[in-house]
Design a protein around this motif. Structure first.
Motif, PDB file in Angstrom:
ATOM      1  N   THR A  47       0.846  -1.183   0.000  1.00 29.39           N
ATOM      2  CA  THR A  47       0.000   0.000   0.000  1.00 29.39           C
ATOM      3  C   THR A  47       0.885   1.238   0.000  1.00 29.39           C
ATOM      4  OG1 THR A  47      -0.092  -0.044   2.396  1.00 29.39           O
ATOM      5  CG2 THR A  47      -1.863  -1.156   1.224  1.00 29.39           C
ATOM      6  N   THR A  48       0.497   2.197  -0.757  1.00 28.56           N
ATOM      7  CA  THR A  48       1.283   3.419  -0.862  1.00 28.56           C
ATOM      8  C   THR A  48       0.577   4.536  -0.119  1.00 28.56           C
ATOM      9  OG1 THR A  48       0.184   3.999  -2.916  1.00 28.56           O
ATOM     10  CG2 THR A  48       2.247   2.790  -3.099  1.00 28.56           C
ATOM     11  N   VAL A  49       1.362   5.432   0.405  1.00 26.72           N
ATOM     12  CA  VAL A  49       0.778   6.591   1.067  1.00 26.72           C
ATOM     13  C   VAL A  49       0.337   7.589  -0.003  1.00 26.72           C
ATOM     14  CG1 VAL A  49       2.121   6.322   3.176  1.00 26.72           C
ATOM     15  CG2 VAL A  49       3.039   7.659   1.301  1.00 26.72           C
ATOM     16  N   GLU A  50      -0.576   8.423   0.368  1.00 22.25           N
ATOM     17  CA  GLU A  50      -1.079   9.398  -0.584  1.00 22.25           C
ATOM     18  C   GLU A  50       0.021  10.382  -0.939  1.00 22.25           C
ATOM     19  OE1 GLU A  50      -4.445  12.847  -0.701  1.00 22.25           O
ATOM     20  OE2 GLU A  50      -4.837  11.032   0.435  1.00 22.25           O
ATOM     21  N   ARG A  51       0.278  10.525  -2.216  1.00 21.72           N
ATOM     22  CA  ARG A  51       1.359  11.390  -2.674  1.00 21.72           C
ATOM     23  C   ARG A  51       0.832  12.781  -2.953  1.00 21.72           C
ATOM     24  NH1 ARG A  51       4.326   8.621  -7.467  1.00 21.72           N
ATOM     25  NH2 ARG A  51       5.508  10.516  -7.235  1.00 21.72           N
ATOM     26  N   LEU A  52       1.732  13.732  -2.853  1.00 20.85           N
ATOM     27  CA  LEU A  52       1.381  15.090  -3.212  1.00 20.85           C
ATOM     28  C   LEU A  52       1.181  15.173  -4.715  1.00 20.85           C
ATOM     29  CD1 LEU A  52       3.969  17.117  -1.133  1.00 20.85           C
ATOM     30  CD2 LEU A  52       1.529  16.985  -0.736  1.00 20.85           C
ATOM     31  N   PRO A  53       0.354  16.060  -5.177  1.00 18.33           N
ATOM     32  CA  PRO A  53       0.252  16.252  -6.622  1.00 18.33           C
ATOM     33  C   PRO A  53       1.599  16.693  -7.179  1.00 18.33           C
ATOM     34  CG  PRO A  53      -1.503  17.400  -5.489  1.00 18.33           C
ATOM     35  CD  PRO A  53      -0.582  16.885  -4.442  1.00 18.33           C
ATOM     36  N   GLU A  54       1.868  16.342  -8.389  1.00 18.17           N
ATOM     37  CA  GLU A  54       3.190  16.587  -8.971  1.00 18.17           C
ATOM     38  C   GLU A  54       3.597  18.062  -8.974  1.00 18.17           C
ATOM     39  OE1 GLU A  54       5.402  15.568 -13.102  1.00 18.17           O
ATOM     40  OE2 GLU A  54       3.954  14.138 -12.332  1.00 18.17           O
TER      41      GLU A  54
ATOM     42  N   GLN B 241       4.731  18.949  -5.421  1.00 13.62           N
ATOM     43  CA  GLN B 241       5.987  18.281  -5.094  1.00 13.62           C
ATOM     44  C   GLN B 241       7.149  18.953  -5.827  1.00 13.62           C
ATOM     45  OE1 GLN B 241       6.014  14.183  -6.251  1.00 13.62           O
ATOM     46  NE2 GLN B 241       7.682  13.672  -4.889  1.00 13.62           N
TER      47      GLN B 241
ATOM     48  N   SER C 238       8.043  22.183  -4.135  1.00 14.89           N
ATOM     49  CA  SER C 238       8.791  21.933  -2.903  1.00 14.89           C
ATOM     50  C   SER C 238      10.260  21.658  -3.204  1.00 14.89           C
ATOM     51  CB  SER C 238       8.202  20.739  -2.151  1.00 14.89           C
ATOM     52  OG  SER C 238       6.880  20.990  -1.789  1.00 14.89           O
TER      53      SER C 238
END
Length: 81
Positions: free
Chosen positions: A28-35, A38, A41
């Motif tokens: 399971t993957t954690v929710e990623r930031l939108p590209e 990211q 950042s």
């Protein structure tokens, strides 16, 4: 002797549900930031790390002439937003 017959009046349904479901064995993957968030950042982190050294005038992180290629690229990407 027993003989089995196939009931041809009933249509057989082939289920393709295994193709639509998520693989239960995958991690399971954690929710990623939108590209874009990211990327912004990472651009900010580049500006923080690659700052000019006041004594030598070169980049404090990579010792190249400031502005180094990482700062130039980050600036171009930021202007793209």
């Amino acid at each position: 002797m027993t003989v089995r017959t196939i009931d041809l009046r009933r249509p057989t349904q082939v289920s393709c549900a295994w193709q639509r479901r998520l693989n239960q064995l995958s991690a399971t993957t954690v929710e990623r930031l939108p590209e874009p968030a990211q990327l912004y950042s990472l651009i900010t982190l580049t500006f923080v790390l690659h700052e000019p050294n006041p004594e030598t005038g070169s980049c404090a992180c990579c010792d190249a002439d400031w502005p180094c290629t990482a700062v130039r690229q980050a600036y171009r990407l930021r202007e793209g937003f």
